[in-house]
Design a protein around this motif. Structure first.
Motif, mmCIF file in Angstrom:
data_model
loop_
_atom_site.group_PDB
_atom_site.id
_atom_site.type_symbol
_atom_site.label_atom_id
_atom_site.label_comp_id
_atom_site.label_asym_id
_atom_site.label_seq_id
_atom_site.Cartn_x
_atom_site.Cartn_y
_atom_site.Cartn_z
ATOM 1 N N MET A 25 0.827 -1.204 0.000
ATOM 2 C CA MET A 25 0.000 0.000 0.000
ATOM 3 C C MET A 25 0.863 1.257 0.000
ATOM 4 S SD MET A 25 -3.215 -0.917 0.007
ATOM 5 C CE MET A 25 -4.003 0.604 0.552
ATOM 6 N N SER A 26 0.326 2.343 -0.510
ATOM 7 C CA SER A 26 0.975 3.656 -0.450
ATOM 8 C C SER A 26 0.144 4.569 0.435
ATOM 9 C CB SER A 26 1.095 4.273 -1.841
ATOM 10 O OG SER A 26 1.893 3.469 -2.686
ATOM 11 N N PRO A 27 0.779 5.416 1.241
ATOM 12 C CA PRO A 27 0.011 6.318 2.094
ATOM 13 C C PRO A 27 -0.738 7.355 1.285
ATOM 14 C CG PRO A 27 2.347 6.849 2.213
ATOM 15 C CD PRO A 27 2.228 5.577 1.430
ATOM 16 N N TYR A 28 -1.864 7.791 1.812
ATOM 17 C CA TYR A 28 -2.656 8.831 1.154
ATOM 18 C C TYR A 28 -1.907 10.159 1.201
ATOM 19 C CZ TYR A 28 -6.283 12.358 0.440
ATOM 20 O OH TYR A 28 -7.000 13.430 -0.011
#
Length: 367
Positions: A20-23
């Motif tokens: 996942m990538s942070p928002y």
């Protein structure tokens, strides 16, 4: 010694978080930043002074915990919203994202689901992931609109525990008709679905656009969320809130962290609400620049959506990332929302809007 460059894969991270990538939108140093839907007008001097005084008065008691139930703030928020609401109907947290997170903590979770209609606010699936709630991506029409019939049918099909309706929608900027909210609420009767209408941009809506606040009476599963980040120009204060039936606010007390709203946050919000007319005076300026953007982009041959928010979503009829980069090279940062052929721009001050429009015209002149 810890290696700050070590990949997250070296940690015992939850499996569903891997990859996942942070928002977050790019935070770049540019002359004109129009990518995060902030109110780019500065906080007026008299409001700054009022906030400073209130925070100063609060500072002497920072050795004590804040009012856990922030009663004065809930009462002030109820007075601001009107519609016969009282402090018992209000709840607040550190930005509307925490509000949405708490709603999912209370009504979502393991074995439960939340439905929203994409494209919409990109934090919704991340909030679902963080709370162990299954995210169901509903669909919109080709023009990104959402009809009452379509929305209701999808609710009946998926029987979600929670529905997020973003109105005005982000990134398209368009508001939903109240017929959609009614239809979704009724379609969720059998599943006891909680319906959340995210009205973060409500104050920017065009004249005559109704708020879901008018539907709260007699609908105990309906929640209307708002924020002080946008119209109030207080993105840095982090204050979001909702209006709902009293029992919904009571449910939040089961999941909130102890003393989750600091004394400084409460003081800042109270001072701002006491001067809300001054703060909201910039809203009409923002709406004027928003409508100017729509008109000018049409004149240039582009296709902007009619907007009820403080931003404009538009089809650029070409490579969106190429235009994004070209505007950035001219010192104007807008948002590439990941939808092919489309960009989103915040309506800023007159000077910022002019800089954006001139940059677009320059780009189109060579493409």
């Amino acid at each position: 010694m810890n290696n700050p460059a070590a990949p997250l894969d070296s940690l015992p991270l939850r499996d569903d978080l891997r990859g996942m990538s942070p928002y977050g939108a790019p935070q770049l140093q540019v002359a004109v930043a129009l990518n995060t839907n902030e109110n780019t007008h500065p906080v007026p001097d008299d409001v700054v002074e009022a906030i400073t005084r209130r925070v100063h008065e609060t500072a002497v008691s920072l050795n004590r915990y804040p009012d856990r139930d922030f009663t004065d703030l809930r009462r002030a928020l109820a007075n601001y919203l009107g519609h016969g609401l009282t402090e018992d109907n209000l709840w607040a947290a550190n930005g509307s994202n925490e509000i949405l997170q708490q709603i999912l903590q209370a009504f979502g979770g393991q074995g439960r689901s939340v439905l929203s209609f994409v494209p919409t606010y990109s934090m919704y699936p991340l909030l679902a992931l963080g709370t162990g709630t299954e995210f169901t991506a509903g669909s919109r029409a080709e023009d990104f609109s959402l009809s009452a019939e379509s929305a209701a049918q999808q609710v009946r099909t998926h029987a979600p525990d929670v529905v997020f309706l973003c109105s005005p929608n982000n990134p398209t900027g368009t508001a939903l008709g109240l017929d959609v909210v009614r239809a979704v609420y009724e379609a969720g009767e059998d599943a006891n679905t909680v319906v959340v209408v995210d009205e973060a941009y409500a104050e920017f809506a065009r004249f005559g656009t109704p708020s879901a606040l008018t539907l709260l009476e007699g609908r105990p599963r309906l929640i209307v969320t708002r924020t002080m980040s946008k119209a109030f120009a207080l993105a840095g204060a982090r204050l979001g809130y909702f209006a709902a039936a009293r029992e919904v606010a009571d449910a939040m007390r089961l999941v909130r962290l102890p003393y989750h709203l600091s004394s400084v946050t409460q003081a800042t919000a109270l001072a701002a609400l006491a001067h809300h007319e001054t703060l909201l005076a910039t809203v009409e300026d923002v709406k004027m620049q928003r409508d100017r953007i729509v008109d000018e982009l049409k004149r240039m041959g582009l296709t902007p959506a009619e907007s009820d928010s403080n931003f404009v979503f538009f089809a650029c009829h070409g490579d969106a990332h190429d235009m994004w980069q070209a505007l950035l090279d001219r010192g104007v940062l807008v948002r590439d929302v990941g939808i092919p052929g489309h960009l989103r721009v915040t309506a800023g001050t007159e000077a910022e809007t002019t800089a954006f429009l001139e940059a677009v015209e320059d780009y189109l002149s060579v493409h």
